[in-house]
Design a protein around this motif. Structure first.
Motif, PDB file in Angstrom:
ATOM      1  N   ILE A 136      70.291  62.363   6.472  1.00 19.90           N
ATOM      2  CA  ILE A 136      71.177  63.047   5.523  1.00 19.90           C
ATOM      3  C   ILE A 136      72.356  62.156   5.126  1.00 19.90           C
ATOM      4  CG2 ILE A 136      72.602  64.076   7.358  1.00 19.90           C
ATOM      5  CD1 ILE A 136      72.564  66.710   5.747  1.00 19.90           C
ATOM      6  N   LYS A 137      72.693  61.178   5.986  1.00 19.29           N
ATOM      7  CA  LYS A 137      73.836  60.307   5.722  1.00 19.29           C
ATOM      8  C   LYS A 137      73.650  59.448   4.480  1.00 19.29           C
ATOM      9  CE  LYS A 137      76.218  61.322   9.484  1.00 19.29           C
ATOM     10  NZ  LYS A 137      75.233  61.977  10.317  1.00 19.29           N
ATOM     11  N   ALA A 138      72.415  59.335   3.995  1.00 20.14           N
ATOM     12  CA  ALA A 138      72.202  58.604   2.744  1.00 20.14           C
ATOM     13  C   ALA A 138      73.003  59.256   1.622  1.00 20.14           C
ATOM     14  CB  ALA A 138      70.713  58.583   2.387  1.00 20.14           C
ATOM     15  N   PRO A 189      72.382  71.361  11.019  1.00 23.96           N
ATOM     16  CA  PRO A 189      73.029  70.772  12.197  1.00 23.96           C
ATOM     17  C   PRO A 189      74.382  70.171  11.818  1.00 23.96           C
ATOM     18  CG  PRO A 189      70.770  69.971  11.958  1.00 23.96           C
ATOM     19  CD  PRO A 189      71.120  70.661  10.684  1.00 23.96           C
ATOM     20  N   SER A 190      75.369  70.344  12.670  1.00 24.33           N
ATOM     21  CA  SER A 190      76.701  69.842  12.366  1.00 24.33           C
ATOM     22  C   SER A 190      77.232  68.917  13.459  1.00 24.33           C
ATOM     23  CB  SER A 190      77.671  71.014  12.183  1.00 24.33           C
ATOM     24  OG  SER A 190      78.957  70.540  11.863  1.00 24.33           O
ATOM     25  N   GLY A 191      77.771  67.789  13.038  1.00 24.54           N
ATOM     26  CA  GLY A 191      78.471  66.888  13.945  1.00 24.54           C
ATOM     27  C   GLY A 191      79.955  67.050  13.686  1.00 24.54           C
ATOM     28  N   VAL A 192      80.523  66.141  12.886  1.00 23.08           N
ATOM     29  CA  VAL A 192      81.928  66.246  12.531  1.00 23.08           C
ATOM     30  C   VAL A 192      82.118  67.322  11.454  1.00 23.08           C
ATOM     31  CG1 VAL A 192      81.876  64.460  10.747  1.00 23.08           C
ATOM     32  CG2 VAL A 192      83.955  64.782  12.079  1.00 23.08           C
ATOM     33  N   GLY A 193      81.039  67.678  10.782  1.00 21.22           N
ATOM     34  CA  GLY A 193      81.072  68.755   9.796  1.00 21.22           C
ATOM     35  C   GLY A 193      81.051  68.289   8.353  1.00 21.22           C
ATOM     36  N   GLY A 194      81.086  66.977   8.135  1.00 22.22           N
ATOM     37  CA  GLY A 194      81.147  66.439   6.774  1.00 22.22           C
ATOM     38  C   GLY A 194      79.899  66.730   5.961  1.00 22.22           C
ATOM     39  N   ALA A 195      78.739  66.370   6.515  1.00 18.09           N
ATOM     40  CA  ALA A 195      77.491  66.578   5.786  1.00 18.09           C
ATOM     41  C   ALA A 195      77.206  68.071   5.584  1.00 18.09           C
ATOM     42  CB  ALA A 195      76.338  65.886   6.507  1.00 18.09           C
ATOM     43  N   PRO A 196      77.164  68.866   6.651  1.00 16.87           N
ATOM     44  CA  PRO A 196      76.860  70.279   6.444  1.00 16.87           C
ATOM     45  C   PRO A 196      77.966  70.995   5.673  1.00 16.87           C
ATOM     46  CG  PRO A 196      77.508  69.895   8.720  1.00 16.87           C
ATOM     47  CD  PRO A 196      77.344  68.542   8.077  1.00 16.87           C
ATOM     48  N   GLY A 197      79.217  70.570   5.891  1.00 16.31           N
ATOM     49  CA  GLY A 197      80.335  71.192   5.180  1.00 16.31           C
ATOM     50  C   GLY A 197      80.258  70.921   3.684  1.00 16.31           C
ATOM     51  N   PRO A 209      66.016  64.390  17.459  1.00 21.18           N
ATOM     52  CA  PRO A 209      66.551  65.570  18.155  1.00 21.18           C
ATOM     53  C   PRO A 209      67.676  66.285  17.387  1.00 21.18           C
ATOM     54  CG  PRO A 209      66.170  63.819  19.741  1.00 21.18           C
ATOM     55  CD  PRO A 209      65.897  63.236  18.378  1.00 21.18           C
ATOM     56  N   SER A 210      68.598  65.528  16.812  1.00 20.75           N
ATOM     57  CA  SER A 210      69.692  66.173  16.060  1.00 20.75           C
ATOM     58  C   SER A 210      69.149  67.069  14.954  1.00 20.75           C
ATOM     59  CB  SER A 210      70.604  65.125  15.414  1.00 20.75           C
ATOM     60  OG  SER A 210      71.228  64.336  16.391  1.00 20.75           O
ATOM     61  N   ALA A 211      68.120  66.577  14.280  1.00 19.80           N
ATOM     62  CA  ALA A 211      67.585  67.294  13.128  1.00 19.80           C
ATOM     63  C   ALA A 211      66.860  68.565  13.537  1.00 19.80           C
ATOM     64  CB  ALA A 211      66.637  66.382  12.345  1.00 19.80           C
ATOM     65  N   GLY A 237      75.847  56.480  14.810  1.00 15.14           N
ATOM     66  CA  GLY A 237      74.586  55.814  14.495  1.00 15.14           C
ATOM     67  C   GLY A 237      74.173  55.933  13.037  1.00 15.14           C
ATOM     68  N   ASN A 238      73.880  57.156  12.606  1.00 17.83           N
ATOM     69  CA  ASN A 238      73.269  57.316  11.286  1.00 17.83           C
ATOM     70  C   ASN A 238      74.206  57.001  10.125  1.00 17.83           C
ATOM     71  OD1 ASN A 238      70.786  57.915  12.316  1.00 17.83           O
ATOM     72  ND2 ASN A 238      71.024  60.132  12.168  1.00 17.83           N
ATOM     73  N   LEU A 239      75.472  57.357  10.245  1.00 16.87           N
ATOM     74  CA  LEU A 239      76.395  57.009   9.157  1.00 16.87           C
ATOM     75  C   LEU A 239      76.528  55.489   9.072  1.00 16.87           C
ATOM     76  CD1 LEU A 239      78.237  58.070   6.910  1.00 16.87           C
ATOM     77  CD2 LEU A 239      80.136  57.935   8.526  1.00 16.87           C
ATOM     78  N   GLY A 299      73.452  62.381  16.727  1.00 17.26           N
ATOM     79  CA  GLY A 299      74.131  62.633  15.449  1.00 17.26           C
ATOM     80  C   GLY A 299      75.123  63.785  15.514  1.00 17.26           C
ATOM     81  N   LEU A 300      75.032  64.588  16.568  1.00 16.26           N
ATOM     82  CA  LEU A 300      75.884  65.777  16.667  1.00 16.26           C
ATOM     83  C   LEU A 300      76.904  65.657  17.792  1.00 16.26           C
ATOM     84  CD1 LEU A 300      73.054  68.476  16.328  1.00 16.26           C
ATOM     85  CD2 LEU A 300      74.146  67.119  14.541  1.00 16.26           C
ATOM     86  N   ALA A 301      76.924  64.505  18.476  1.00 22.62           N
ATOM     87  CA  ALA A 301      77.805  64.326  19.628  1.00 22.62           C
ATOM     88  C   ALA A 301      79.223  64.015  19.165  1.00 22.62           C
ATOM     89  CB  ALA A 301      77.274  63.191  20.519  1.00 22.62           C
ATOM     90  N   SER A 348      66.581  69.703   7.660  1.00 14.84           N
ATOM     91  CA  SER A 348      66.099  68.711   8.616  1.00 14.84           C
ATOM     92  C   SER A 348      66.802  67.396   8.299  1.00 14.84           C
ATOM     93  CB  SER A 348      64.592  68.570   8.446  1.00 14.84           C
ATOM     94  OG  SER A 348      64.165  67.401   9.070  1.00 14.84           O
ATOM     95  N   THR A 349      67.639  66.900   9.205  1.00 15.82           N
ATOM     96  CA  THR A 349      68.629  65.907   8.795  1.00 15.82           C
ATOM     97  C   THR A 349      68.314  64.452   9.091  1.00 15.82           C
ATOM     98  OG1 THR A 349      69.779  66.480  10.835  1.00 15.82           O
ATOM     99  CG2 THR A 349      70.610  67.479   8.807  1.00 15.82           C
ATOM    100  N   GLY A 350      67.280  64.161   9.874  1.00 15.94           N
ATOM    101  CA  GLY A 350      67.023  62.750  10.126  1.00 15.94           C
ATOM    102  C   GLY A 350      65.743  62.512  10.911  1.00 15.94           C
TER     103      GLY A 350
HETATM  104  C1  LIG Z   1      75.375  63.040  10.974  1.00 14.66           C
HETATM  105  C2  LIG Z   1      74.242  63.904  11.235  1.00 14.66           C
HETATM  106  C3  LIG Z   1      74.366  65.284  11.213  1.00 14.66           C
HETATM  107  C4  LIG Z   1      75.674  66.012  10.995  1.00 14.66           C
HETATM  108  O1  LIG Z   1      76.536  65.518   9.994  1.00 14.66           O
HETATM  109  P1  LIG Z   1      78.097  65.529  10.218  1.00 14.66           P
HETATM  110  O2  LIG Z   1      78.669  65.075   8.934  1.00 14.66           O
HETATM  111  O3  LIG Z   1      78.426  64.613  11.342  1.00 14.66           O
HETATM  112  O4  LIG Z   1      78.447  66.934  10.560  1.00 14.66           O
HETATM  113  C5  LIG Z   1      73.243  66.013  11.472  1.00 14.66           C
HETATM  114  N1  LIG Z   1      72.052  65.436  11.737  1.00 14.66           N
HETATM  115  C6  LIG Z   1      71.894  64.114  11.742  1.00 14.66           C
HETATM  116  C7  LIG Z   1      70.557  63.543  12.034  1.00 14.66           C
HETATM  117  C8  LIG Z   1      72.979  63.310  11.504  1.00 14.66           C
HETATM  118  O5  LIG Z   1      72.829  61.987  11.512  1.00 14.66           O
END
Ligand SMILES: *Cc1c(COP(=O)(O)O)cnc(C)c1O
Length: 443
Positions: free
Chosen positions: A110-112, A270-278, A378-380, A162-164, A332-334, A415-417
């Motif tokens: 999703i970071k693309a 799925p949310s990590g820092v919240g940027g992508a899902p937000g 796993p994050s996805a 990692g992914n960003l 990705g969610l840590a 599904s994010t990655g």
């Molecule tokens: C970064 C990431 C997320 C969440 O995005 P955030 O902007 O960090 O909330 C979810 N899934 C995957 C695979 C990611 O790389």
């Protein structure tokens, strides 16, 4: 526990500390948005910028030619949803889809969306400042030899789990920038290697994600020709994510899914820092308003958006503040602390958060492979529990208050990655998932 946790209800803290999966509803949903420059027009500008970069992306990455240089993914009906994936749900129609960002080319996640948008926007700005192009022109100009020489004087850096880092590093290097990625401890070795193979400098930090970001930010401050992509505060990332909403609306139309108050759209991301899902939630709200209900999925050890929104304060509150360790296989969610840019928007727009235990991630990942032949990381896999939660007893009061008949809803699991995960790693994930699945479902 720190004093910041004082703003959270003691019973919620206790529940979170048990680290068992739970569903939380946002009491401030529907409240007012903070004043912001991130308007619908700003989302439109981002969307147009991505359109103007289609020829550029085809030029830089020939594998994108088949997608006309669009950073977009399929909306896949989960055909086995009724029989296999969610047999406990009584769903009368095919209404569950997977938004396949795990297939996004080049960055593999999703970071693309946000990452490419930010690097392209910065390149455009530098090129305009140096009279290599005018505003609103086709961005193929960013691939000229003059542009490449210009960009080689600049650094683009980022802090990432990692992914960003993959997204920013690969795009920045492709345009000719010096690219630096600050990685946190949980970043996977193969991600570091992939970046180094592309000429990106990888700096390893011993601390967590926030430490990697802080390290990168500090270094960028010392260099005026360095642009730091700030995952905790970046509007350009946020808008890049938000820009995807219109295409999803088109895809839903193509699937003949009507979306309105009576036929709501349920989104699980799925949310990590919240940027992508937000950003995605924000973009979808701009189109669908009250007809879309967004839920985030967070690991039980890293529910940073849940904690921030439940504390309902402008002060940062982290998962460490309530004694959680932010240790999860979902790299990705840590993230221990939610984005301060995004959380005020989500305070008004997010329906709720469900947490996921790590073994469930592997169980989900295995089932997606077994029943749908889809491989994710796993994050996805975190969002797959969404339809289960929204059909649970815990959700009844919410659905009643929102006047939602869940039988009329369309569900989209984001599904994010995953598509870049090396085969060997993926086999390890699958084996773990199989063991967990068999032990859970054998009786
Ligand atoms: C970064 C990431 C997320 C969440 O995005 P955030 O902007 O960090 O909330 C979810 N899934 C995957 C695979 C990611 O790389």
């Amino acid at each position: 526990m720190s004093e910041n946790s004082a703003m959270l209800a003691p019973d919620l803290i206790e529940q979170l500390q048990q680290k068992t999966a739970m569903l939380w509803f946002n009491p401030n949903l529907g409240g007012e948005l903070p004043p912001t420059e991130l308007t619908a027009t700003a989302i439109q500008v981002a969307q147009e910028r991505l359109q103007r970069s289609q020829a550029l992306l085809c030029h830089l990455f020939p594998e994108l030619i088949e997608h006309q240089g669009m950073i977009e993914s399929a909306l896949l009906p989960l055909n086995q949803a009724e029989q296999k994936l969610f047999p406990q749900l009584e769903l009368s129609t095919q209404a569950i889809y997977l938004k396949a960002d795990h297939e996004l080319a080049i960055a593999g996640s999703i970071k693309a969306r946000g990452g490419f948008h930010e690097v392209i926007a910065i390149s455009e700005k530098i090129a305009i400042e140096h009279q290599l192009m005018a505003a609103d022109q086709d961005l193929i100009r960013l691939a000229s030899p003059q542009a490449k020489i210009l960009f080689s004087e600049y650094t683009i850096s980022v802090g990432s789990t990692g992914n960003l880092g993959l997204s920013i590093g690969i795009m920045a290097a492709a345009l000719g920038f010096k690219a630096v990625v600050h990685m946190s401890v949980e970043a996977k070795q193969w991600k570091k290697q992939r970046l180094r193979d592309r000429g990106v400098e990888v700096i390893e930090h011993r601390g967590d994600y926030a430490a990697a970001v802080a390290g990168g930010r500090a270094e960028a401050k010392r260099n005026p020709k360095c642009h730091f992509v700030d995952d905790e505060q970046s509007a350009l990332l946020f808008l890049g994510y938000a820009a995807c909403a219109e295409y999803l609306a088109t895809q839903l139309k193509q699937q003949q899914r009507v979306i309105d108050r009576e036929h709501p759209l349920m989104i699980y991301i799925p949310s990590g820092v919240g940027g992508a899902p937000g950003g995605i939630c924000y973009g979808l709200k701009a189109i669908f308003g009250d007809a879309v209900h967004c839920f985030f999925a967070e690991p039980v050890a890293s529910p940073c958006m849940l904690v921030q929104l439940a504390a309902d304060t402008d002060q940062p509150v982290s998962v460490y503040d309530i004694g959680l360790d932010n240790k999860t296989e979902a790299d990705g969610l840590a993230v221990g602390l939610a984005s301060s840019l995004v959380s005020p928007f989500m305070r008004a727009q997010l329906s709720g958060v469900f947490t996921v235990e790590d073994p469930q991630l592997y169980d989900n990942l295995y089932q997606l492979k077994q029943f749908e032949n889809i491989e994710v990381e796993p994050s996805a896999a975190a969002a797959l529990q969404g339809p289960v939660w929204i059909n649970s007893a815990e959700a009844k009061a919410y659905l009643a208050a929102q006047q939602v008949d869940i039988q009329k809803a369309t569900h989209v699991i984001w599904s994010t990655g995953g598509c870049l995960v090396p085969q060997q790693e993926m086999q390890k994930f699958q084996k773990l998932g199989q063991d967990i699945y068999l032990s859970q479902h054998s009786h």
